[in-house]
Design a protein around this motif. Structure first.
Motif, mmCIF file in Angstrom:
data_model
loop_
_atom_site.group_PDB
_atom_site.id
_atom_site.type_symbol
_atom_site.label_atom_id
_atom_site.label_comp_id
_atom_site.label_asym_id
_atom_site.label_seq_id
_atom_site.Cartn_x
_atom_site.Cartn_y
_atom_site.Cartn_z
ATOM 1 N N ASP A 107 -1.631 -9.389 8.555
ATOM 2 C CA ASP A 107 -2.043 -8.322 7.650
ATOM 3 C C ASP A 107 -0.995 -7.221 7.649
ATOM 4 O O ASP A 107 -0.046 -7.232 8.424
ATOM 5 N N TYR A 109 -1.062 -3.031 7.453
ATOM 6 C CA TYR A 109 -1.931 -1.851 7.518
ATOM 7 C C TYR A 109 -3.401 -2.251 7.489
ATOM 8 O O TYR A 109 -4.232 -1.583 6.896
ATOM 9 N N GLY A 110 -3.720 -3.385 8.096
ATOM 10 C CA GLY A 110 -5.096 -3.855 8.117
ATOM 11 C C GLY A 110 -5.515 -4.604 6.871
ATOM 12 O O GLY A 110 -6.648 -5.083 6.796
#
Length: 198
Positions: A107, A109-110
């Protein structure tokens, strides 16, 4: 629209002019997305902002700040990273946050990275539809990694033959052109060649 060819705009079509410094367009995209959220009508399908950058630009602080803000504020931005493995004349493979040396990052940044072969228009449309729908429905931003080949020089002031072998140039031009690939897919799917030419 009276700017350089890469900076065309048409406010009536909601196409905004890009800013000149590399990566600053991502901050502009986050700002426009904030305004979309402020004007959002409950229950309506929301517009989204498409922010396209190259793989090198995805390492610029402005881009990273824009993604962080979009995540924090759940902004409707579709961040498209056009990954052609080149930053003008420098190879980028293994040097970007969205593609680690040991393989693709899980991923960014999440956010999951939706990967797609940028030379296959049909596959991109199918695989990216859920991400686009999610952004439009208010779930926050999405990141798309389009694997693609750069088909020509970076700019008219660049000579790719200095840093790319002739074989590489010929190979990507023959196999990676999305327009040629789409034409071949339509013909294989039964579209009439004369109708397609027309």
């Amino acid at each position: 629209g009276r700017q350089m060819s890469a900076h065309l705009s048409d406010p009536a079509l909601r196409v905004l002019s890009l800013v000149g410094p590399v990566g600053n367009n991502a901050l502009q995209a986050a700002g426009v997305a904030h305004e979309i959220v402020a004007r959002r009508t409950q229950g309506a399908l929301s517009p989204l902002v498409v922010c396209a950058v190259g793989d090198s630009t995805s390492q610029q602080g402005e881009f990273l700040e824009a993604v962080a803000e979009a995540v924090r504020a759940r902004l409707p931005v579709l961040f498209v990273i056009e990954d052609n493995g080149l930053g003008i004349s420098t190879r980028t493979i293994g040097n970007t946050l969205h593609e680690l040396p040991d393989g693709p990052a899980a991923d960014f940044y999440g956010l999951p990275i939706h990967r797609c072969n940028g030379s296959d228009v049909v596959a991109c449309g199918v695989s990216l539809a859920p991400a686009i729908d999610s952004v439009r429905r208010g779930s926050g931003p999405a990141v798309v990694g389009l694997q693609m080949a750069r088909l020509t020089h970076h700019t008219n002031a660049d000579d790719e033959r200095v840093y790319r072998a002739e074989g590489e140039i010929a190979r990507v031009r023959s196999a990676s052109d999305p327009i040629s690939n789409l034409r071949a897919a339509l013909l294989a799917d039964g579209m009439d060649a004369a109708a397609l030419a027309a």
